[in-house]
Enzyme design. Structure first.
Site: not given
Ligand code: COS
Length: 383
Positions: A271, A366
């Site tokens: 351009r 995600e």
């Molecule tokens: N791998 C394995 N286990 C996991 C993990 C991981 N990466 N992250 C968290 N966990 C487990 C924790 O150990 C916990 O286990 P227990 O209940 O047995 O103690 C459980 O999952 C809940 O974890 P946590 O208390 O951290 O959950 P929260 O409700 O606070 O949520 C977030 C955490 C916000 C990080 C989670 O809900 C999240 O990722 N949300 C976004 C979801 C997403 O990406 N959606 C898009 C989908 S499009 S395909």
């Protein structure tokens, strides 16, 4: 430190790039405009081995490492976000849970066709009232004799309502834990099961050539053997799957940013304004320099996270960082690229217009950028 890719990875990059340029680029704009999923390119992507990339050959996969899978997705995303979404969701979210947590029978039953691209599988996590708060799943499943009876709905599920979709992994509330929280379990539900309705969603800003669906479960019955892994492990399975999925969103950010940069560099050379190619004006050359630098950083952080995964080291923090960083790099690159194209960048006949729209999903899907910051803050001990 050795930053070089293997010869196989270089060959893979070149062959996927050639494929994307030849088979996807010519049809991407039209599919976007028509908001149409292409079974034709899906078939071709399956034929060149873009599905089941990290799955063992025993189940029909390509037996590659995660870095290779990420390079392939990056190369598709360099040309088109919708096709990259089909590949990324097909591999990491569709195939992932069945491959990681399925028993031998489930793997042998479902994986071979998913690995040839003859079939697709959905990842049923998100619900109308459980987005970022994914643990707030409302879909329920109770045992009635030898069957799970599922009721509820899912939303924004990629690849879940095509005519080749063979099923979905659905996160369901199967009870209450001793600590009072929901007991969450994953159940495999085959397409065509009575009580399951998959409805394609239309009117999307981005990824318009990919398939996005709502799923409705009404007294949907599946055999109790369709539970994925142990009861109550569903949320962990979903979160673990998302760690890998976030790397593929990272690759889409990286590939998309590269695509924007390539288009901007080319346009800047062609351009002419004020008697000079516009790319030679310092204001634009600096934009291109910033894009090149950020793409380099994005590639380093993403490949390092994949390397950690391939070497069985913890990678959740790095996956969240890579997803967040790569998607924000694409945001900046798409913005610069459209700016450099001026008025033409606002027109559908220029691919940067589509890249600009497709980018936005990466900061939301995600796990939003805000959720990534929560994950990182927790993993560095700040929250
Ligand atoms: N791998 C394995 N286990 C996991 C993990 C991981 N990466 N992250 C968290 N966990 C487990 C924790 O150990 C916990 O286990 P227990 O209940 O047995 O103690 C459980 O999952 C809940 O974890 P946590 O208390 O951290 O959950 P929260 O409700 O606070 O949520 C977030 C955490 C916000 C990080 C989670 O809900 C999240 O990722 N949300 C976004 C979801 C997403 O990406 N959606 C898009 C989908 S499009 S395909």
């Amino acid at each position: 430190m050795d930053f070089s890719l293997s010869m196989e990875q270089e060959i893979l990059r070149n062959s996927v790039r050639q494929f994307a340029e030849k088979e996807i680029k010519p049809v991407a704009r039209e599919l976007d405009e028509k908001e149409e999923f292409s079974y034709e390119t899906m078939r071709k992507m399956g034929e060149i081995g873009l599905f089941g990339m990290f799955v063992s050959e025993k189940y029909g996969g390509q037996g590659m490492d995660y870095v290779s899978y990420i390079i392939a997705t990056e190369e598709i995303a360099r040309v088109d976000g919708s096709h990259a979404a089909t590949v990324a969701a097909g591999n990491s979210l569709g195939i992932g849970p069945v491959y990681y947590f399925g028993n031998e029978e489930q793997k042998r039953k479902y994986l071979p066709k998913l690995c040839t691209g003859e079939a697709l599988w959905g990842f049923g996590l998100t619900e109308p009232n459980a987005g970022s708060d994914a643990g707030n799943t409302q879909t329920t499943a109770f045992l009635d004799g030898d069957e799970w009876v599922i009721n509820g709905s899912k939303i924004f599920i990629t690849n879940a309502s095509t005519s080749i979709t063979s099923g979905v992994t659905a996160l369901c509330r199967t009870g209450t834990r001793e600590d009072g929280r929901h007991e969450l379990s994953c159940i495999l539900i085959e397409a065509g099961t009575p009580g399951l309705e998959a409805r394609e969603m239309h009117g999307k800003l981005m990824w318009r050539g990919s398939n996005t669906s709502m799923l409705f479960f009404e007294d949907c019955r599946v055999p109790k053997e369709n539970m994925l892994g142990p009861r109550g492990h569903g949320f962990h399975q979903m979160m673990q799957t998302l760690d890998g999925g976030r790397l593929s969103i990272g690759s889409m950010g990286l590939g998309g940013a590269q695509g924007c940069y390539d288009l901007a560099l080319k346009y800047g050379r062609e351009r002419v304004q004020f008697g000079k190619p516009i790319g030679t004006f310092q204001v634009n050359a600096f934009k291109l320099a910033d894009m090149a630098m950020e793409i380099e950083c994005a590639r380093l952080i993403l490949y390092k996270a994949c390397w950690l995964r391939d070497n069985n080291k913890p990678f959740s923090k790095e996956a969240a960082m890579a997803k967040l960083y790569c998607s924000e790099v694409m945001y900046r690159c798409a913005n610069h690229a459209v700016q450099l194209h001026g008025g033409y960048g606002l027109m559908k006949e220029y691919d940067v217009e589509r890249f600009y729209r497709d980018q936005k999903l990466l900061e939301i899907g995600e796990g939003t950028s805000e959720v990534q910051r929560i994950v990182i803050s927790r993993l560095i001990g700040a929250l």
